[in-house]
Design an enzyme around this catalytic site. Structure first.
Site, PDB file in Angstrom:
ATOM      1  N   ASN A 265      15.100  67.597   7.273  1.00 12.15           N
ATOM      2  CA  ASN A 265      13.801  66.874   7.210  1.00 12.15           C
ATOM      3  C   ASN A 265      13.727  66.521   5.386  1.00 12.15           C
ATOM      4  O   ASN A 265      12.581  65.897   5.338  1.00 12.15           O
ATOM      5  CB  ASN A 265      12.721  67.258   7.598  1.00 12.15           C
ATOM      6  CG  ASN A 265      12.282  68.686   7.066  1.00 12.15           C
ATOM      7  OD1 ASN A 265      12.875  69.168   6.370  1.00 12.15           O
ATOM      8  ND2 ASN A 265      11.094  69.158   7.501  1.00 12.15           N
TER       9      ASN A 265
ATOM     10  N   HIS B 130      13.535  68.953   3.267  1.00  9.63           N
ATOM     11  CA  HIS B 130      13.250  69.968   2.312  1.00  9.63           C
ATOM     12  C   HIS B 130      14.228  70.659   1.481  1.00  9.63           C
ATOM     13  O   HIS B 130      15.241  70.690   1.782  1.00  9.63           O
ATOM     14  CB  HIS B 130      12.349  71.036   3.501  1.00  9.63           C
ATOM     15  CG  HIS B 130      13.240  72.073   4.248  1.00  9.63           C
ATOM     16  ND1 HIS B 130      12.886  72.399   5.396  1.00  9.63           N
ATOM     17  CD2 HIS B 130      14.503  72.398   4.019  1.00  9.63           C
ATOM     18  CE1 HIS B 130      13.781  73.288   5.875  1.00  9.63           C
ATOM     19  NE2 HIS B 130      14.572  73.496   5.050  1.00  9.63           N
TER      20      HIS B 130
ATOM     21  N   GLU C 104       8.286  71.481   2.287  1.00  2.00           N
ATOM     22  CA  GLU C 104       8.250  70.619   3.758  1.00  2.00           C
ATOM     23  C   GLU C 104       7.930  69.021   2.880  1.00  2.00           C
ATOM     24  O   GLU C 104       6.966  69.081   2.051  1.00  2.00           O
ATOM     25  CB  GLU C 104       7.515  70.950   4.686  1.00  2.00           C
ATOM     26  CG  GLU C 104       7.997  72.573   5.198  1.00  2.00           C
ATOM     27  CD  GLU C 104       9.153  72.391   6.128  1.00  2.00           C
ATOM     28  OE1 GLU C 104       9.885  71.489   6.012  1.00  2.00           O
ATOM     29  OE2 GLU C 104       9.189  73.354   7.023  1.00  2.00           O
TER      30      GLU C 104
HETATM   31  C1  F6R Z   1      16.744  78.666   2.496  1.00  2.15           C
HETATM   32  C2  F6R Z   1      16.530  77.281   2.205  1.00  2.15           C
HETATM   33  C3  F6R Z   1      16.320  76.074   2.919  1.00  2.15           C
HETATM   34  C4  F6R Z   1      17.707  75.776   3.551  1.00  2.15           C
HETATM   35  C5  F6R Z   1      18.048  74.561   4.369  1.00  2.15           C
HETATM   36  C6  F6R Z   1      19.279  74.002   5.013  1.00  2.15           C
HETATM   37  O1  F6R Z   1      16.698  79.604   1.786  1.00  2.15           O
HETATM   38  O2  F6R Z   1      15.805  77.285   1.067  1.00  2.15           O
HETATM   39  O3  F6R Z   1      16.064  75.205   2.218  1.00  2.15           O
HETATM   40  O4  F6R Z   1      18.585  75.492   2.368  1.00  2.15           O
HETATM   41  O5  F6R Z   1      17.131  74.590   5.290  1.00  2.15           O
HETATM   42  O6  F6R Z   1      19.631  75.274   5.708  1.00  2.15           O
HETATM   43  P1  F6R Z   1      21.058  75.121   6.206  1.00  2.15           P
HETATM   44  O7  F6R Z   1      21.977  75.630   5.230  1.00  2.15           O
HETATM   45  O8  F6R Z   1      21.014  76.494   7.351  1.00  2.15           O
HETATM   46  O9  F6R Z   1      21.385  74.060   6.944  1.00  2.15           O
END
Ligand code: F6R
Length: 230
Positions: A129, A131, A136
């Site tokens: 999304n 973030h 968010e």
């Molecule tokens: C984790 C974080 C999140 C992840 C994001 C992607 O510390 O800050 O923003 O980087 O949700 O997550 P993955 O790598 O699991 O797709």
């Protein structure tokens, strides 16, 4: 903004390690901001198997769930220990305490530590999304470390890591957009089709609160590492 297009996560991890090596050798890396999640796993694997020396580097993590202790296998403290800190010594490591009694005071404590230890590099993954950290859609660009209510999209994606008899936390502590933007250098990693929509927003070049990743357009030193072609 610079983009390095790679064929795989593993090649992306190699590129990230090369940047880190360059900064370490140039004497420019004293404080490293880290992320968790599946994107970062190959990066930490590469860092661990490399001869890179982090014993003089202080690490800060982006975020942590509220309400699960550091020894819970889904806490980000546990993730960091498992993938990196138990295998590569750092001078000092910091992560928000999601079990703090006074969460607002914990946010102030963390932000103060960040001010005292300015980030040289910050690693970032991207949520589907858009973030970054747990900022968010709708998060203010002025935000510093704060308590966040996770969106349903983030809960749906991250609940895969929790077993059926566990409830995933719906709140977390996260560095804010402004805390992240203070870092001298940002390295963004995004692999796979699921990240394409967020990357498209970034490459469209327009800042939008609904896609927090687009705030990065205002940063002077961003490198995106992706297997998606645009
Ligand atoms: C984790 C974080 C999140 C992840 C994001 C992607 O510390 O800050 O923003 O980087 O949700 O997550 P993955 O790598 O699991 O797709």
């Amino acid at each position: 903004m610079q983009t390095i297009t790679v064929d795989s996560k593993e090649q992306g991890a190699e590129e990230i390690c090369n940047i880190v090596r360059g900064e370490l050798e140039a004497g420019r890396l004293h404080v490293l901001g880290l992320a968790t999640g599946s994107t970062m796993e190959p990066v930490y694997e590469k860092m661990v198997s490399s001869n890179l020396d982090f014993s003089d580097v202080t690490a800060f993590n982006l975020d942590e769930y509220i309400g699960i202790p550091a020894d819970h296998e889904n806490s980000y403290a546990y993730y960091m220990k498992k993938h990196l800190f138990s295998k590569k010594p750092f001078k000092q490591t910091y992560i928000e305490n999601g079990m703090a009694e006074d969460l607002d005071a914990e946010c102030v404590r963390y932000e103060t530590l960040l001010k005292e230890n300015p980030l040289d590099i910050q690693f970032l993954g991207i949520g589907e999304n858009g973030h970054i950290a747990f900022n968010e859609p709708g998060t203010s660009p002025e935000s510093v470390t704060h308590v966040v209510e996770l969106t349903q999209s983030t809960i749906d994606v991250n609940s895969q890591y929790f077993s059926e008899d566990e409830t995933m936390p719906t709140t977390a502590l996260t560095m804010g957009i402004s805390s992240i933007m203070q870092a001298k250098k940002l390295i963004v990693a995004a692999f796979g089709e699921k990240k394409r929509a967020a990357l498209e927003k970034l490459y469209a070049g327009e800042i939008s609160t609904e896609w927090p990743v687009t705030y990065l357009l205002d940063h002077p030193d961003v490198t995106v590492i992706t297997d998606q072609k645009f």
